[in-house]
Enzyme design. Structure first.
Site, short mmCIF file in Angstrom:
data_model
loop_
_atom_site.label_atom_id
_atom_site.label_comp_id
_atom_site.label_asym_id
_atom_site.label_seq_id
_atom_site.Cartn_x
_atom_site.Cartn_y
_atom_site.Cartn_z
NE ARG A 130 17.24 -65.12 -12.24
CZ ARG A 130 16.69 -64.00 -12.71
NH1 ARG A 130 15.38 -63.94 -12.86
NH2 ARG A 130 17.43 -62.96 -13.04
CE LYS A 173 26.99 -69.66 -16.80
NZ LYS A 173 25.76 -68.88 -16.56
CG ASP A 174 25.22 -65.32 -18.95
OD1 ASP A 174 24.57 -66.37 -18.77
OD2 ASP A 174 25.81 -64.73 -18.03
NE ARG A 179 21.96 -67.87 -9.00
CZ ARG A 179 21.77 -68.29 -10.24
NH1 ARG A 179 21.95 -69.56 -10.53
NH2 ARG A 179 21.41 -67.46 -11.19
NE ARG A 216 23.03 -76.04 -19.06
CZ ARG A 216 23.70 -76.26 -17.93
NH1 ARG A 216 24.04 -77.50 -17.60
NH2 ARG A 216 24.05 -75.28 -17.13
NE ARG A 217 23.72 -75.25 -13.94
CZ ARG A 217 24.23 -74.07 -13.63
NH1 ARG A 217 23.48 -73.16 -13.04
NH2 ARG A 217 25.49 -73.80 -13.90
CB CYS A 250 19.02 -67.55 -24.09
SG CYS A 250 20.45 -66.88 -24.95
#
Length: 306
Positions: free
Chosen positions: A149, A83-84, A155, A131-132, A242
């Site tokens: 971040r 995904k990165d 987190r 997106r989230r 991205c």
């Protein structure tokens, strides 16, 4: 038989190191003559934590230093969370293997609340993903969405000290770090869409490096690659940015056809555009979903995006 050395460039985060060592062990198991070493590196995405990913260039900032190590010959391959990886790679690199995908869902993580819908009005939720954020605003416009971040452990520590009522992470990342018990509920496709390629591990090599690719290709999972090719084709057809609030999920149906779901969101107001289609060609399917999203107004949404 003389030993063959492979050097894997990886980020230094616990999750990245887990993924790199997982690939290393899979390669050792597959090739008895193989010696594998890790080359941990720090990337701009790891170092700049006071700004959002969108502000510093998107998820591609997690790759550059690893690609430089490959280009300079200090490493033979790099291991990434797919995904990165940007939709369009530099031509001097290729994805030689994509491992079988794990659980692709996002995770709702909270100490006091069982689900997103159970959060009290105005609760503070942490995420670094547009997106989230778009999907959170669509479902719960009352929530306070705050940037989050750092690596997974950082987190979670911020959640545990009370900075947030909940945070959104990837299920796969938590499970790989032995933190699956922190998942209070799954935000799962097709209702909630993950990032293109989420939960798949990718192995990047120099283009045409036959000796390395021959060793690595044993790890490639054909079903996963076909699915993520469709998701990444959608990303590429939408511009390959991205920082785009784009969700994608492709599944293989019983008859072998692909079913691709796509979503483009607005992280400011939670407006979501959704499309889905079935087909056999991953690239054509990605292009079809992009066409549908554009018919629904994707271009105007992107022109005014965060």
């Amino acid at each position: 038989m003389s030993p063959f050395l492979l050097r894997i460039a990886t980020r230094k985060s616990p999750l990245a190191l887990w993924q790199a060592e997982h690939v290393a062990q899979r390669l050792r198991d597959a090739h008895r003559d193989l010696t594998v070493e890790l080359l941990p590196l720090s990337t701009r995405g790891d170092e700049v934590l006071d700004r959002s990913l969108a502000a510093i260039g998107g998820k591609g900032v997690f790759l550059k230093e690893l690609e430089i190590a490959i280009a300079e010959g200090r490493a033979d391959l790099a291991v990434h969370s797919l995904k990165d990886v940007p939709a369009q790679l530099d031509p001097q690199f290729e994805l030689a293997a994509i491992l079988k995908r794990a659980d692709g869902a996002d995770a709702f993580v909270s100490n006091d609340h069982a689900s997103l819908d159970a959060l009290p009005e105005g609760a503070r939720v942490g995420t670094s993903s547009l997106r989230r954020t778009a999907q959170l605003r669509a479902r719960r416009p009352d929530l306070e969405i705050a940037d989050l971040r750092g690596n997974v452990g950082t987190r979670i520590a911020k959640l545990d000290r009370g900075d947030y009522a909940a945070i959104i992470l990837a299920v796969a990342g938590l499970e790989r770090l032995g933190l699956g018990s922190r998942v209070r509920s799954r935000l799962a496709p097709p209702e909630w869409l993950p990032a293109p390629g989420q939960a798949a591990i990718a192995v990047e090599t120099r283009t045409g490096d036959a000796a390395v690719i021959a060793r690595v290709k044993v790890l490639d999972d054909a079903r996963t690659r076909r699915n993520v090719d469709a998701e990444r084709a959608l990303n590429a057809a939408m511009g390959g940015d991205c920082t785009m609030p784009l969700g994608a999920w492709c599944e293989t149906l019983a008859d072998g056809a692909l079913h691709l779901h796509g979503l483009l969101g607005d992280a400011r107001d939670g407006r979501l555009l959704r499309a889905d289609a079935r087909g056999d060609d991953p690239v054509a399917l990605g292009s079809e979903i992009a066409r549908q999203l554009r018919e629904l107004g994707a271009d105007s949404l992107l022109d005014s995006k965060v």
